[in-house]
Each structure stands twice: as C-alpha cells, then as structure tokens.
Design an enzyme around this catalytic site. Structure first.
Site, short mmCIF file in Angstrom:
data_model
loop_
_atom_site.label_atom_id
_atom_site.label_comp_id
_atom_site.label_asym_id
_atom_site.label_seq_id
_atom_site.Cartn_x
_atom_site.Cartn_y
_atom_site.Cartn_z
N GLU A 179 0.82 -1.21 0.00
CA GLU A 179 0.00 0.00 0.00
C GLU A 179 0.86 1.26 0.00
O GLU A 179 0.39 2.35 0.32
CB GLU A 179 -0.95 -0.02 1.19
CG GLU A 179 -1.89 -1.22 1.22
CD GLU A 179 -3.16 -1.03 0.40
OE1 GLU A 179 -3.76 0.05 0.49
OE2 GLU A 179 -3.56 -1.98 -0.32
N CYS A 203 -2.70 11.23 4.10
CA CYS A 203 -3.04 10.31 2.99
C CYS A 203 -2.90 11.03 1.65
O CYS A 203 -2.63 10.40 0.64
CB CYS A 203 -4.49 9.84 3.08
SG CYS A 203 -4.92 9.00 4.58
N HIS A 241 -4.61 1.55 7.40
CA HIS A 241 -3.21 1.84 7.10
C HIS A 241 -2.58 2.33 8.40
O HIS A 241 -3.24 3.01 9.19
CB HIS A 241 -3.08 2.98 6.06
CG HIS A 241 -3.46 2.60 4.67
ND1 HIS A 241 -4.21 3.41 3.86
CD2 HIS A 241 -3.16 1.51 3.94
CE1 HIS A 241 -4.38 2.82 2.68
NE2 HIS A 241 -3.76 1.66 2.70
O1 SUG Z 1 -7.82 3.09 0.34
N1 SUG Z 1 -10.57 5.26 0.53
C1 SUG Z 1 -9.13 5.06 0.59
C2 SUG Z 1 -8.53 5.96 1.63
C3 SUG Z 1 -7.02 5.92 1.59
C4 SUG Z 1 -6.39 6.66 2.71
N2 SUG Z 1 -4.98 6.60 2.61
C5 SUG Z 1 -4.11 6.50 3.63
N3 SUG Z 1 -4.50 6.17 4.84
N4 SUG Z 1 -2.87 6.65 3.38
C6 SUG Z 1 -8.80 3.61 0.88
O2 SUG Z 1 -9.52 2.98 1.67
C7 SUG Z 1 -12.78 4.99 -0.44
C8 SUG Z 1 -13.44 5.07 -1.80
C9 SUG Z 1 -14.93 4.93 -1.73
O3 SUG Z 1 -15.43 4.22 -0.85
O4 SUG Z 1 -15.63 5.55 -2.58
C10 SUG Z 1 -11.29 4.79 -0.52
O5 SUG Z 1 -10.78 4.25 -1.47
#
Ligand code: SUG
Length: 435
Positions: A174, A359, A242
């Site tokens: 990730e 993020c 994460h």
């Molecule tokens: O991968 N949300 C992302 C958020 C990522 C956050 N990144 C870090 N923590 N570095 C994920 O879960 C949600 C999309 C939706 O539900 O429409 C989403 O992909």
C-alpha cells in the site's frame, strides 16, 4: 548538498464520490451513497497545498487518473463505443462501474514507496508504485501511477523506477501509508520504518511483511537502516486500515498512538537501536482512545520540518473539533519536543472517504539537483495553484450522487476535464482514454 522534502499531493479528480468501496475503512462505509462535492474536494486539496507552500515547504502534485477507467471495463468484457461500455456496465454490474469511477488516486501516500538518494546503495532515488492489491478499485491505479511517477521523475541518472510488486495480495503493498523515514537532517542516510499487518478478527490487513521486505531490497537499503514492525490488530480492527491512521514519522520524531504496534516495547527498542536520535511522542489510550484517534485522524497529520528547523503538525479540522484530541495536541505543542506549531485544515470531502492530510501526500526528499531534474509542471507556486483552481472551477460538478455514475454524460465531462488538464500540463496523450 542541500536536501529538501517535497510533498506531492494528489490533485483530486472530477469523479470524487462516496461508493463505500473500502472494507475496513469506517469512513468509506459510513458515507457510502452520500452526495459528494468534487469541486469543493479539489479546492480543499489545493488550499492545503497552498498552506504547506506558504510555510516554505516544497510542494508538488500528482495529477488525477482517468476515470471511469474504460480500459479496465473493456478488459472485463464490456465492449463497443465508450458510451455503450458505460451503459452495459450499468445494466449488469453497477458496482463494478463504481469501482472504475473511484477518484481514490488522490491519496498519494498510497501511490508508492520512495527511498531518497542518501539512503540507497547506488545513490539514486528509488520509486516502487504500490500494487494496492487489497481493493479492486485501488488495484487499477498501479499502472497509471507508474506512468505518472516516470513522467515526473524522468532522468535515469538520478531516478530508478521499479514496477509494482507482482503476486497480488501475496505481496500486498500500500506504499508509503505504512512507511516512515527517520533522520536527523533530510540529507542524512535515513532509517526506514516499515509497518506491516496480520489479519485482525474484524478486518483484513492490507500491507504484507514480505512486500515491505521486497520494497526494501529493491530500494537497495542497508539492512541496518530498516526496521520492520507489526501493526497492532487492535488498531486494525478499530479501523486503522493503514498505519498512517495511527502514527507518523518525520525527521527525529515518531508521533503515534500507544496501541499502534502489536508489541510496542520491542518495536521501540528496534527503532531506537537503528535511530538512536529518535524522539517518540506517544498518545496514551487513557487520554486519546483508538476510536477518537481514528475518527479525528489525529495521527494522519503531516509532520513537517519547517525551514527554520522547528516542526509543525498539519491536522484535519476533525481533530480540532474533538476536545480530547485537541487537548492532547495543545499539550504536545506545549511540551518539550520539536513539535511546536499546529495548523488545522479543512479536507472534509477527502476525510469522508477515510483520507486525511497525510493520505493526500507522497513525500519525496530531493537534492537541489534532483529537484531541478523533476518535471517542473508538477512543482507548485502561487500562479500554478491559481491555474489549477480555475481548471477545477471550469470543469467540476459541485454535487455527485451514486446514480450520476450511470449517466454517460458524466464520463464525457470527466474526460473533457482530463483533456484540458493534459493540455495545461503539456502531458500529450498520456491517459488510456487518449490513446
Ligand atoms: O484506500 N478510501 C481510501 C482511503 C485511503 C487513505 N490513505 C491512507 N490512509 N494513506 C482507501 O480505503 C474509499 C473510496 C470509496 O469508498 O468511494 C477509498 O478508497
């Protein structure tokens, strides 16, 4: 040589919506089906970039990807003209269509892992795009992310691009969301902290230990400069999908929740051994619960070394609104540690999909020469931010509901926006829909 940290934020794309695609990400599940505001989302993101820039930090951005991703839909058997591809997917696989519409590449902490040149055996900057194998909508980002990174850092004398790790979830990776670098100065050889997960009772872990190890090998990091630590299942099951939801590292500081790691004592001992200078600033569960921390994204803050050497925390407004979290932040700043400035920014549109300030950015430490070799279209100044804001205002909707994804007109609009962006940035026929 002078080294500087650049934050490359994800420019939020025109199809930003709430589709509830990420199992284990509580905000994504809670807001599934709600109305999103892509215009506001992108402007909030640009405003955050402006704030970091105004603090004197290096600020760049990664462009959004083309969505809906027709190439994926075609690979899955939907054929015909572009409009027909959408109509057929709507008729039989609307959930698949939502996956191909996600603007999730905005969270560039997940774009990949980076090793700056002072840390690598060959003295070059190494990049590995994340395969994001844990979620289908994110896994389709990897190819274009690789293309974007190669486009921005296009000089083989200075930059090395590895392909995303093979093997899907066997090597689930990730990117920088589970990685931090500790050092006394950005230009010193740094210590790389890789955090991996084991499946919890409730939620699966996304980052595999063997993936982190492969990235460290690819990046030619000295074994004594790497530390691999297991994330706690309590944090994972509380919604920290994460590790950057429960901790952040920068410079000499590791700022995290008491329950971030499965065996904190052992983890701190190995971190201290590799980085004797480290200052660990910890939030006790008794003061800030994991739940508060995950709701407020306290640790998904950007911990920034300012040009004068002091550190600032850039937090989401949700952290300011939670009295326990706010009290802990105030206390941290008052105490004797390098963190002595706090900035709250509104990135609510992204937060509602589980993406906070940290993020939204990929950190890349660059020497002056490496920074000069970076594609300058993607390094921001006030004029360029203004142009991107004008582009957003010209092309983005201010309200998107799940049903809007069914309308081929939304695709046409999104591609028109992306075409205008590639023109603005001199990218040529860059995206799959343009090829
Ligand atoms: O991968 N949300 C992302 C958020 C990522 C956050 N990144 C870090 N923590 N570095 C994920 O879960 C949600 C999309 C939706 O539900 O429409 C989403 O992909």
């Amino acid at each position: 040589m002078t080294y500087k940290e650049y934050n490359f934020d994800g420019l939020i794309g025109p199809t930003h919506n709430y589709a509830g695609l990420s199992f284990g990400n509580l905000a994504s599940a809670t807001n599934a089906g709600a109305a999103s505001n892509p215009r506001e989302a992108a402007l909030q993101g640009l405003q955050k970039m402006r704030s970091a820039m105004e603090l004197g930090l290096g600020q760049g951005f990664l462009p959004p990807q083309d969505r809906p991703h027709l190439k994926t839909l075609r690979a899955l058997g939907f054929s015909g003209a572009d409009t027909q591809v959408i109509e057929k997917a709507v008729a039989t696989e609307p959930q698949l269509l939502a996956n191909c519409y996600a603007a999730s590449c905005m969270w560039t902490a997940n774009a990949g892992t980076v090793a700056p040149s002072p840390d690598t055996q060959d003295g070059k900057v190494h990049f590995t795009p994340a395969n994001l194998a844990a979620n289908f909508h994110r896994s389709i980002e990897a190819d274009t992310t690789a293309r974007v990174l190669e486009h921005l850092f296009d000089d083989e004398n200075m930059f090395v691009h590895h392909p995303p790790l093979p093997g899907a979830m066997h090597f689930g990776d990730e990117g920088a969301a589970n990685h931090g670098r500790l050092c006394e100065q950005h230009g010193d050889a740094g210590i790389h902290l890789f955090v991996y997960g084991e499946d919890g009772e409730r939620f699966p872990a996304r980052q595999k230990k063997r993936a982190s190890e492969a990235v460290a090998r690819n990046h030619q990091l000295a074994p004594k400069s790497t530390v691999f630590v297991e994330q706690s299942k309590a944090a994972l099951d509380a919604g920290a999908f994460h590790n950057d939801v429960v901790g952040v590292a920068n410079g000499t500081v590791l700022f995290l929740h008491e329950q971030s790691f499965s065996d904190p004592k052992a983890a701190y001992a190995s971190i201290r051994k590799a980085a004797p200078f480290v200052e660990i600033v910890e939030a006790p569960q008794a003061e800030v619960s994991l739940e508060d921390c995950i709701k407020s994204y306290l640790f998904n803050s950007q911990l920034l070394t300012l040009p004068g050497g002091e550190m600032a925390l850039l937090l989401p407004t949700e952290a300011e609104e939670n009295p326990r979290v706010k009290a802990f932040v105030d206390d941290t700043v008052a105490k004797n540690n390098p963190i002595n400035r706090v900035i709250y920014k509104n990135v609510r549109e992204s937060m509602r999909n589980g993406g906070g300030p940290a993020c939204l950015r990929l950190r890349v430490v660059l020497s002056e020469q490496e920074a000069a070799a970076t594609n300058q279209h993607f390094i921001l100044n006030e004029e360029k931010i203004g142009k991107l804001e004008a582009w957003v205002n010209a092309h983005y909707r201010d309200r998107v509901m799940p049903d809007d994804l069914r309308d081929p007109e939304f695709m046409t609009e999104s591609f028109a926006a992306m075409q205008a962006l590639t023109d603005l940035l001199g990218m040529g026929a860059f995206y799959d829909f343009q090829r």
